[in-house]
Write a protein that holds these residues in place. Structure first.
Motif, PDB file in Angstrom:
ATOM      1  N   GLU A 197      63.934   2.267  57.789  1.00 57.21           N
ATOM      2  CA  GLU A 197      63.027   1.795  56.550  1.00 57.21           C
ATOM      3  C   GLU A 197      62.025   2.646  56.160  1.00 57.21           C
ATOM      4  OE1 GLU A 197      61.905  -1.588  54.188  1.00 57.21           O
ATOM      5  OE2 GLU A 197      63.587  -1.286  55.854  1.00 57.21           O
ATOM      6  N   SER A 198      61.454   3.738  56.926  1.00 56.67           N
ATOM      7  CA  SER A 198      60.074   4.542  56.512  1.00 56.67           C
ATOM      8  C   SER A 198      60.558   5.945  56.953  1.00 56.67           C
ATOM      9  CB  SER A 198      58.824   3.736  57.079  1.00 56.67           C
ATOM     10  OG  SER A 198      58.924   2.309  57.074  1.00 56.67           O
ATOM     11  N   ARG A 199      59.425   6.595  56.269  1.00 55.90           N
ATOM     12  CA  ARG A 199      59.502   8.209  56.540  1.00 55.90           C
ATOM     13  C   ARG A 199      57.885   8.413  56.600  1.00 55.90           C
ATOM     14  NH1 ARG A 199      63.887   6.798  55.338  1.00 55.90           N
ATOM     15  NH2 ARG A 199      63.007   5.581  53.540  1.00 55.90           N
ATOM     16  N   ASP A 222      61.908  14.197  51.339  1.00 55.54           N
ATOM     17  CA  ASP A 222      62.123  13.676  49.924  1.00 55.54           C
ATOM     18  C   ASP A 222      60.762  13.138  49.474  1.00 55.54           C
ATOM     19  OD1 ASP A 222      62.849  12.327  47.478  1.00 55.54           O
ATOM     20  OD2 ASP A 222      64.123  10.940  48.553  1.00 55.54           O
ATOM     21  N   LEU A 223      60.046  13.524  48.568  1.00 59.93           N
ATOM     22  CA  LEU A 223      58.739  13.154  48.409  1.00 59.93           C
ATOM     23  C   LEU A 223      58.975  11.542  47.832  1.00 59.93           C
ATOM     24  CD1 LEU A 223      56.920  16.345  47.035  1.00 59.93           C
ATOM     25  CD2 LEU A 223      56.898  15.546  49.381  1.00 59.93           C
ATOM     26  N   ASP A 224      59.806  11.305  47.241  1.00 59.40           N
ATOM     27  CA  ASP A 224      59.908  10.208  46.481  1.00 59.40           C
ATOM     28  C   ASP A 224      59.954   9.008  47.641  1.00 59.40           C
ATOM     29  OD1 ASP A 224      59.625  10.884  44.088  1.00 59.40           O
ATOM     30  OD2 ASP A 224      61.957  11.219  43.632  1.00 59.40           O
ATOM     31  N   SER A 225      60.872   9.267  48.622  1.00 59.40           N
ATOM     32  CA  SER A 225      60.796   8.430  49.905  1.00 59.40           C
ATOM     33  C   SER A 225      59.827   8.397  50.882  1.00 59.40           C
ATOM     34  CB  SER A 225      62.300   8.480  50.267  1.00 59.40           C
ATOM     35  OG  SER A 225      62.280   9.644  51.085  1.00 59.40           O
ATOM     36  N   GLY A 249      54.428  16.263  43.301  1.00 63.28           N
ATOM     37  CA  GLY A 249      54.561  14.705  42.940  1.00 63.28           C
ATOM     38  C   GLY A 249      54.565  13.721  43.933  1.00 63.28           C
ATOM     39  N   TYR A 250      54.116  13.922  45.133  1.00 62.95           N
ATOM     40  CA  TYR A 250      53.638  12.969  46.140  1.00 62.95           C
ATOM     41  C   TYR A 250      52.601  12.324  45.729  1.00 62.95           C
ATOM     42  CZ  TYR A 250      52.532  10.687  50.441  1.00 62.95           C
ATOM     43  OH  TYR A 250      51.880   9.533  51.388  1.00 62.95           O
TER      44      TYR A 250
END
Length: 635
Positions: A197-199, A222-225, A249-250
């Motif tokens: 579910e999370s990172r 993966d900064l988006d996740s 981008g984070y």
């Protein structure tokens, strides 16, 4: 985003003495707006937090707040000689900046009085008395950036709240831990914890080297996740790459303690400025640092906080530097618990308490191993202090100067505290003690947050004493900006013919203001270089300890210079903020509950292997030594 009707009904049931007008989520907190704040009791809020197992923020409805003008007048009347600045925010918070530090019980009481009398939720921030004459620009900068980004902060926190508080889609599944740096090496700490579910990323640091800094394997993120970053403490090998995430981008939160927030800004901005002065291109800009600063969410020790749908975070005192934290992750509904030590000291020091070792649950312990070698046993503090006093006395009597490379936070303050104390006791001759670089700025954090220090030092500060400078022999060196002025500044200190002591970063002679002094003092055998902290591989400090004496050194004021070192050298390991071999073993033995698995990082290969062997033989606990880039399955 409004919360569910079921949760709202529970809130209204428990807070029956007040009228609830609205419930929202904001980051990890449930925000409850009420119409009659004077009726609310602390017991009701505590019961609600316990029932919901969530962080609770209570604000007044706008109709129940005094005007800003009347509220400011009321706040000033509650603490007439203490309040330095007041800043109101539209959501219903008022930031009250004090002119000095006060005990925790007092500022919590003041916050309660402000809320009940004005309707504004008070966030109390402490300051440093002007009579202590320390630079305060960085403190002001942090506050200006934070308040100037109000709209961006609110947007981020509401989006974050929507993410954190939804029910996990997949409640079972693998949990993995990836080591993106600091494995079989010291530096570039970065650990990625993945659930279905999370990172969550733990630390994001640089690896110091005299020639070229190394980054963690950030391409694996993966900064988006990425849901969250947690920072254990503000040393460059743990925080140095953090703005890099925001550059690319984070836009999520980074969790840390209050002192760490200020130290982070000071260290990172100084790093960028030094790179620019040396004619190098830094990996990120001050703008990236500012973006990082308004994404920070600060936590107190032992405050349980949701940071992802299936992850709760708790920070505990690590005893390494002010605000340093052990990171505890509670994953799922009790499925798995990870304890990451960051850098920690399992022993009391002059300034700090020893690291916490009691927890509700720990399945995996990820532990630093900096001093994990069989012979890495540090002398008792009192012995180290006596050695320091003796070495300084001998050098001063020989009309020489003592040069102490020290990290800006942690060792520098410890050494300054000892020297100041010993001068006051009459055990050291009164000579000038020059303090250069960020050490001066970071000293503010110690004076602003005494409740993060041990009780004895905290009481001194609350009593109006600066335990770092009270002898009157400390000279703050405000680094000159122009090269010509800096050269003259260094010459004045190094060539005045008087004995003295100079403390400056970097602690490994790896750059920074210390090299300006080193280049000027190294050739004189009357002078002495004293190391008080760990010297990593491939740094100038390690090369000196290995016996090298001729170097090509680049400093800010002198440029590139050949140095033939003739000054004396002494290393005193007893001041380290890291646990030594005995303390590391003792921590594994006494941590409660006993972990099922120990993972060793942040150490040289031979030291990690030695420590791992001893842990498995003595305690029969599975011990893992990951390599950089390796991912291990936790569950």
């Amino acid at each position: 985003m409004a919360y569910s009707l079921d949760i709202e009904s529970k809130i209204k049931e428990i807070l029956s003495s007040v009228e609830v007008s609205k419930v929202e989520v904001e980051g990890p907190s449930i925000c409850i707006y009420i119409k009659n704040p004077a009726n609310l009791s602390n017991e009701e809020v505590a019961e609600l937090a316990k029932t919901l197992k969530k962080r609770i923020v209570v604000r007044s409805d706008a109709s129940a707040r005094l005007s800003k003008k009347d509220a400011e007048k009321a706040i000033l009347s509650l603490a007439p000689d203490l309040v330095e600045h007041i800043h109101f925010e539209d959501a219903g918070d008022v930031y009250v900046y004090l002119s000095r530090a006060v005990p925790e019980r007092d500022f919590k009481r003041l916050a309660r009085e402000i809320f009940s009398s004005t309707g504004w939720r008070a966030i109390i921030e402490m300051g440093v008395p002007s009579m202590m004459k320390l630079p305060s620009k960085d403190i002001v900068d942090v506050r200006t950036i934070y308040h100037g980004a109000y709209d961006k902060r609110i947007f981020m926190m509401r989006e974050l709240g929507a993410r954190i508080h939804h029910e996990p889609v997949v409640k079972e599944g693998p949990i993995t831990v990836s080591f993106l740096g600091a494995s079989m090496e010291v530096g570039r700490s970065a650990i990625l914890v993945d659930t279905t579910e999370s990172r969550v990323l733990l630390d994001c640091g640089l690896k110091p080297s005299q020639y070229e800094e190394e980054f963690p394997l950030l391409e694996q993120i993966d900064l988006d996740s990425l849901d969250a970053v947690v920072l254990s403490h503000a040393h460059m090998d743990h925080v140095g790459c953090l703005p890099y995430l925001y550059k690319y981008g984070y836009r999520g939160p980074v969790y840390m303690t209050d002192p760490t927030k200020y130290l982070t800004y000071i260290l990172l901005t100084d790093y960028v400025e030094l790179k620019e002065r040396e004619g190098q291109i830094p990996p990120y800009t001050k703008s990236d640092i500012e973006t990082l600063m308004y994404h920070i969410v600060t936590l107190d020790y032992e405050e349980v906080t949701d940071i992802a749908p299936d992850v709760k975070l708790t920070l505990y005192d690590a005893g390494h530097e002010i605000g340093s934290a052990l990171v505890h992750l509670h994953i799922g509904n009790g499925r798995y618990n990870i304890l990451y030590t960051g850098d920690f000291k399992f022993g009391r020091t002059n300034l700090l308490n020893k690291a916490v070792n009691k927890f509700k649950r720990v399945e995996m312990l990820i532990m630093e191993s900096t001093y994990g070698g069989r012979d890495d046993v540090q002398p008792p503090r009192v012995e180290a202090e006596n050695t320091l006093v003796k070495a300084v006395t001998e050098t001063v009597e020989n009309k020489g100067k003592v040069l102490i490379p020290a990290f800006s936070t942690g060792r520098a303050q410890e050494i300054l505290y000892i020297l100041n104390r010993e001068i006051n006791r009459g055990n050291l001759k009164r000579v000038p003690i020059y303090v250069d670089g960020m050490i001066v700025e970071t000293l503010n954090a110690y004076l602003m947050y005494p409740h993060f220090l041990n009780r004895e030092v905290a009481e001194e500060i609350y009593g109006g004493v600066n335990p770092f400078t009270s002898s009157g022999d400390i000279e703050v060196v405000e680094r000159a900006k122009r090269i010509e002025d800096r050269i003259n500044q260094i010459a004045r200190i190094t060539q005045d013919g008087r004995p003295g002591i100079i403390i400056a970063p970097h602690g490994m002679l790896n750059g920074g203001p210390i090299l300006d002094y080193f280049v000027n003092l190294a050739s004189d055998p009357a002078n002495k270089l004293i190391f008080v902290s760990y010297q990593a591989e491939n740094t100038l400090g390690r090369r000196i300890l290995n016996g090298e004496r001729d170097f090509l050194v680049r400093s800010i004021s002198m440029g590139e210079a050949k140095v033939s070192m003739r000054m004396g050298v002494l290393s005193i390991p007893g001041f380290s903020g890291h646990s030594d071999r005995r303390e590391l073993m003792k921590y594994v033995e006494t941590v409660e509950p006993r972990p099922r698995k120990v993972v060793l990082i942040h150490g040289e290969p031979s030291k990690i292997v030695s420590l791992a062997t001893s842990i498995e033989l003595r305690y029969k606990i599975t011990t893992v030594i990951p390599k950089v880039g390796e991912r291990i399955r936790a569950l």
